[in-house]
Design a protein around this motif. Sequence first.
Motif, PDB file in Angstrom:
ATOM      1  N   GLU A  21       0.740  -1.326   0.110  1.00  0.00           N
ATOM      2  CA  GLU A  21       0.046   0.027   0.129  1.00  0.00           C
ATOM      3  C   GLU A  21       0.790   1.211   0.111  1.00  0.00           C
ATOM      4  O   GLU A  21       0.575   2.190  -0.682  1.00  0.00           O
ATOM      5  N   VAL A  22       1.984   1.431   0.778  1.00  0.00           N
ATOM      6  CA  VAL A  22       2.761   2.389   0.851  1.00  0.00           C
ATOM      7  C   VAL A  22       3.472   2.740  -0.441  1.00  0.00           C
ATOM      8  O   VAL A  22       3.809   3.598  -0.906  1.00  0.00           O
ATOM      9  N   SER A  23       4.007   1.555  -0.923  1.00  0.00           N
ATOM     10  CA  SER A  23       5.047   1.555  -2.167  1.00  0.00           C
ATOM     11  C   SER A  23       4.191   2.130  -3.344  1.00  0.00           C
ATOM     12  O   SER A  23       4.629   2.769  -4.123  1.00  0.00           O
ATOM     13  N   ALA A  24       2.908   1.719  -3.374  1.00  0.00           N
ATOM     14  CA  ALA A  24       1.819   2.245  -4.442  1.00  0.00           C
ATOM     15  C   ALA A  24       1.874   3.644  -4.530  1.00  0.00           C
ATOM     16  O   ALA A  24       1.736   4.160  -5.506  1.00  0.00           O
ATOM     17  N   LEU A  25       2.049   4.291  -3.473  1.00  0.00           N
ATOM     18  CA  LEU A  25       1.919   5.848  -3.353  1.00  0.00           C
ATOM     19  C   LEU A  25       3.245   6.592  -3.716  1.00  0.00           C
ATOM     20  O   LEU A  25       3.239   7.763  -4.173  1.00  0.00           O
ATOM     21  N   ASN A  26       4.353   5.963  -3.770  1.00  0.00           N
ATOM     22  CA  ASN A  26       5.853   6.416  -4.408  1.00  0.00           C
ATOM     23  C   ASN A  26       5.850   7.739  -3.651  1.00  0.00           C
ATOM     24  O   ASN A  26       6.376   8.787  -3.949  1.00  0.00           O
ATOM     25  N   LEU A  27       5.820   7.738  -2.342  1.00  0.00           N
ATOM     26  CA  LEU A  27       6.042   8.702  -1.523  1.00  0.00           C
ATOM     27  C   LEU A  27       7.030   8.785  -0.683  1.00  0.00           C
ATOM     28  O   LEU A  27       7.813   9.667  -0.070  1.00  0.00           O
ATOM     29  N   PHE A  28       7.400   7.240  -0.282  1.00  0.00           N
ATOM     30  CA  PHE A  28       8.580   7.158   0.763  1.00  0.00           C
ATOM     31  C   PHE A  28       9.715   6.305   0.159  1.00  0.00           C
ATOM     32  O   PHE A  28       9.281   5.434  -0.646  1.00  0.00           O
ATOM     33  N   GLN A  29      10.939   6.508   0.596  1.00  0.00           N
ATOM     34  CA  GLN A  29      11.860   5.174   0.545  1.00  0.00           C
ATOM     35  C   GLN A  29      11.644   4.566   1.733  1.00  0.00           C
ATOM     36  O   GLN A  29      11.885   4.932   2.986  1.00  0.00           O
ATOM     37  N   ILE A  30      11.367   3.251   1.399  1.00  0.00           N
ATOM     38  CA  ILE A  30      11.041   2.206   2.622  1.00  0.00           C
ATOM     39  C   ILE A  30      12.168   1.502   3.052  1.00  0.00           C
ATOM     40  O   ILE A  30      13.072   0.762   2.233  1.00  0.00           O
ATOM     41  N   ILE A  31      12.672   1.791   4.324  1.00  0.00           N
ATOM     42  CA  ILE A  31      13.645   0.683   5.051  1.00  0.00           C
ATOM     43  C   ILE A  31      12.894  -0.179   6.077  1.00  0.00           C
ATOM     44  O   ILE A  31      12.387   0.222   6.933  1.00  0.00           O
ATOM     45  N   VAL A  32      13.019  -1.549   5.837  1.00  0.00           N
ATOM     46  CA  VAL A  32      12.522  -2.346   6.811  1.00  0.00           C
ATOM     47  C   VAL A  32      13.928  -2.967   7.443  1.00  0.00           C
ATOM     48  O   VAL A  32      14.924  -3.428   6.647  1.00  0.00           O
ATOM     49  N   VAL A  33      13.789  -3.300   8.535  1.00  0.00           N
ATOM     50  CA  VAL A  33      14.842  -3.873   9.532  1.00  0.00           C
ATOM     51  C   VAL A  33      14.414  -5.396  10.037  1.00  0.00           C
ATOM     52  O   VAL A  33      13.471  -5.246  10.712  1.00  0.00           O
ATOM     53  N   ASP A  34      15.263  -6.300   9.468  1.00  0.00           N
ATOM     54  CA  ASP A  34      15.095  -7.614   9.825  1.00  0.00           C
ATOM     55  C   ASP A  34      15.567  -7.811  11.206  1.00  0.00           C
ATOM     56  O   ASP A  34      16.850  -8.044  11.134  1.00  0.00           O
ATOM     57  N   ASP A  35      14.976  -7.772  12.256  1.00  0.00           N
ATOM     58  CA  ASP A  35      15.720  -7.790  13.586  1.00  0.00           C
ATOM     59  C   ASP A  35      16.010  -9.300  14.120  1.00  0.00           C
ATOM     60  O   ASP A  35      15.473  -9.491  15.235  1.00  0.00           O
ATOM     61  N   GLY A  36      16.677 -10.016  13.336  1.00  0.00           N
ATOM     62  CA  GLY A  36      17.024 -11.360  13.725  1.00  0.00           C
ATOM     63  C   GLY A  36      15.873 -12.426  13.856  1.00  0.00           C
ATOM     64  O   GLY A  36      15.681 -13.224  14.609  1.00  0.00           O
ATOM     65  N   SER A  37      14.927 -12.188  12.832  1.00  0.00           N
ATOM     66  CA  SER A  37      13.726 -12.968  12.706  1.00  0.00           C
ATOM     67  C   SER A  37      14.197 -14.424  12.584  1.00  0.00           C
ATOM     68  O   SER A  37      13.123 -15.494  12.954  1.00  0.00           O
ATOM     69  N   GLY A  38      15.225 -14.659  11.889  1.00  0.00           N
ATOM     70  CA  GLY A  38      15.520 -16.190  11.614  1.00  0.00           C
ATOM     71  C   GLY A  38      15.110 -16.710  10.075  1.00  0.00           C
ATOM     72  O   GLY A  38      14.341 -15.975   9.636  1.00  0.00           O
ATOM     73  N   ASP A  39      15.504 -17.832   9.880  1.00  0.00           N
ATOM     74  CA  ASP A  39      15.312 -18.577   8.480  1.00  0.00           C
ATOM     75  C   ASP A  39      13.767 -18.855   8.368  1.00  0.00           C
ATOM     76  O   ASP A  39      13.373 -18.501   7.224  1.00  0.00           O
ATOM     77  N   LYS A  40      13.201 -18.893   9.400  1.00  0.00           N
ATOM     78  CA  LYS A  40      11.620 -19.218   9.095  1.00  0.00           C
ATOM     79  C   LYS A  40      10.876 -18.210   8.509  1.00  0.00           C
ATOM     80  O   LYS A  40       9.789 -18.256   8.052  1.00  0.00           O
ATOM     81  N   PHE A  41      11.554 -16.751   8.762  1.00  0.00           N
ATOM     82  CA  PHE A  41      10.680 -15.816   8.015  1.00  0.00           C
ATOM     83  C   PHE A  41      11.494 -15.335   7.038  1.00  0.00           C
ATOM     84  O   PHE A  41      11.105 -14.162   6.495  1.00  0.00           O
ATOM     85  N   ASN A  42      12.361 -16.010   6.261  1.00  0.00           N
ATOM     86  CA  ASN A  42      12.931 -15.459   5.020  1.00  0.00           C
ATOM     87  C   ASN A  42      12.038 -15.210   3.974  1.00  0.00           C
ATOM     88  O   ASN A  42      12.120 -14.332   3.282  1.00  0.00           O
ATOM     89  N   ASN A  43      11.004 -16.041   3.861  1.00  0.00           N
ATOM     90  CA  ASN A  43      10.125 -15.717   2.493  1.00  0.00           C
ATOM     91  C   ASN A  43       9.539 -14.509   2.872  1.00  0.00           C
ATOM     92  O   ASN A  43       9.079 -13.795   1.901  1.00  0.00           O
ATOM     93  N   ILE A  44       9.083 -14.011   4.142  1.00  0.00           N
ATOM     94  CA  ILE A  44       8.415 -12.619   4.252  1.00  0.00           C
ATOM     95  C   ILE A  44       9.255 -11.456   3.783  1.00  0.00           C
ATOM     96  O   ILE A  44       8.948 -10.430   3.044  1.00  0.00           O
TER      97      ILE A  44
END
Length: 369
Positions: A21-44
């Motif tokens: 939803e946010v990306s579709a607006l083209n208003l922000f450079q989005i930065i996500v920090v994976d805080d050690g979620s582990g391999d189980k969440f790699n697909n996300i």
Amino acid sequence: MKFLVIPAFEPDEKLIKLLEEVSALNLFQIIVVDDGSGDKFNNIFVEAEKYAIVLVHGVNKGKGAALKTAFTYIKGLNEDGIIVTADSDGQHTVSDIIKVSNSLRIDEAAITTGARYFTGKVPLKSKVGNTITKYIYFLVSGLFLNDTQCGLRAFSVSSIPFLLSINGDRYEYEMNMLLLAKKNGLSIKEVPIETVYIDDNSGSHFSPVKDAVKIYGEIFRFTLSSIAAFATDYAAYGLLSLLFAALPTSLMLVFSNVGARLISSTLNFNINKKFVFKHSEKGKGSLIRYFSLAAGILGLNTIILLGLNTLSGGNIYLLKLIAELACFAISFTAQKLFVFKMKNEKEKKSIARLPILKKEEEPCVIRNF
């Protein structure tokens, strides 16, 4: 440039929905920090790379550490702009993210924070936790905020040195940010946002006991220190009032109060410096500031004590208790902001230049450019 920072620990598809939803607006450079979620969440996070730069912690370091990692990355871009932080669990709507980002100018020395008003169906632990926290914050800072725990916030990129200097790697980091903002010349303003809780906030990783201890730890330690100092002060006051019993009541109250405070304040200074605020400044600076404050608090305390005695008379020990309670909040706020200042300006600048991760820690990995 507008940056949207989203710290994420073991997220689900709600993160991807938000990114879409946010990306579709083209208003922000989005930065996500994976805080050690582990391999189980790699697909996300592989899916998240379609919409955002993904920074990765090899191990879980906490929300505060994840935010600092993103701030450090943004600082390295040398771009002016606004940073907005949001949670990954779907509690912050896209319209509210835009509202908060639009409330701040690039050159503004301020923190804008979303303010939920907790109407409708709200988990009891969230409502109680926010109520307790906002009143504790008011007690400590003198500023009343409706919502001190909201992760939807905005600040200018120029505030990054301040943001990196704040202690705390987990949820306490956000409270410390609010506590230190005024001291660093940043105003705080609230923007009303929706109150959204999904599945009774089951996706939250906030620990009511463990994280509350971190958030309130300094206040708890100060309270215990104050109780110890009060017990010493009260006992000395009782003994000195007997010693000066032959004097007129007003003189007896003044001499007893001043003598007791000299004894208890010496104890209180040493406990607060070493164990409450963990202040490392060498020399006599904090000692001079402390006893200057103590003199002011003592004067106020004595005026209250004499005033209560004049107005109501009664038990001098009860009057002493009332006067002490009246000065508690003033003493905490002044000691935190004036006596045991977290860092002097030279130290702040030094901290701002330090890397976030220690040498022995696994470095942050950038998965997408």
